[in-house]
Scaffold this active site. Structure first.
Site: not given
Ligand code: GRF
Length: 201
Positions: A91, A107
């Site tokens: 961003l 995360h």
């Molecule tokens: C997840 O593991 C999240 O923690 C990370 O990216 C992944 C996204 O997965 N930031 P989704 O697209 O929500 O299934």
């Protein structure tokens, strides 16, 4: 409270938030869902649910210019909080300061351990016994903003990236909505880089 969701892929975190919103378990609305990837499965799902779903093409645009477009779209839907849900773009500082302490991210590690990409692989390679996930506000750094909620997930002896990721993902789905609920209930305060959560009455 109106949410704007930004995603780039699968969208399972978006889907779990949306299910909770659409079934009345979260006191929020989803103003719009925006993806920088035209074929993102999450975007398709948003369309199927009848949500305002947009593909915004970043190709050939400066980061700040693209982010200004995203900001405009979010503002046009009166979005209060932006939820990053697998949004695979850095961003711009302008975007972050347009929504101060109003951008959330999930995360898949216990921050500040293993920021950036492939956190589950990083955890396995490091040999930690426990990892987990973190919901945090987004600041100008990479995965550095004030932490709202975290959950610990064990790393088991036979884990590979896929099995650990799946165990963590189940908790991601739970705590992302939980963090949104706490904010919607007005129980979250940011003091410097610490987040205080007031108990519910
Ligand atoms: C997840 O593991 C999240 O923690 C990370 O990216 C992944 C996204 O997965 N930031 P989704 O697209 O929500 O299934």
């Amino acid at each position: 409270m109106i949410l704007g969701i930004l995603l780039s892929g699968r969208g399972s975190n978006f889907a779990s938030i949306a299910e909770n919103v659409l079934t009345g378990k979260l006191p929020c609305e989803i103003g719009c869902v925006i993806s920088n990837v035209a074929a993102a499965p999450g975007l398709e799902r948003a369309r199927q649910w009848g949500l305002n779903a947009y593909f915004l093409d970043s190709k050939g645009k400066e980061r700040a210019a693209f982010d200004a477009e995203v900001t405009q779209k979010l503002r046009s839907h009166a979005v209060d909080y932006v939820c990053l849900a697998g949004y695979m773009r850095l961003l711009s500082p302008e975007f972050v300061s347009a929504f101060p302490n109003r951008i959330l991210n999930i995360h898949p590690s216990l921050l500040p351990a293993f920021p950036g990409l492939h956190s589950q692989r990083q955890a396995l390679e490091y040999g930690v016994r426990y990892s987990g996930c973190t919901v945090h506000f987004v600041d100008a750094g990479l995965d550095t903003g004030p932490i709202i909620l975290q959950v610990v997930v064990p790393v088991l002896p036979d884990d590979d990236e896929e099995s650990l990721s799946a165990r963590i993902l189940r908790e991601e789905h739970r705590i992302y909505s939980e963090a949104i609920r706490l904010i919607a209930e007005g129980r979250v305060e940011v003091e410097g880089r610490c987040v205080r959560i007031r108990s519910g009455k």
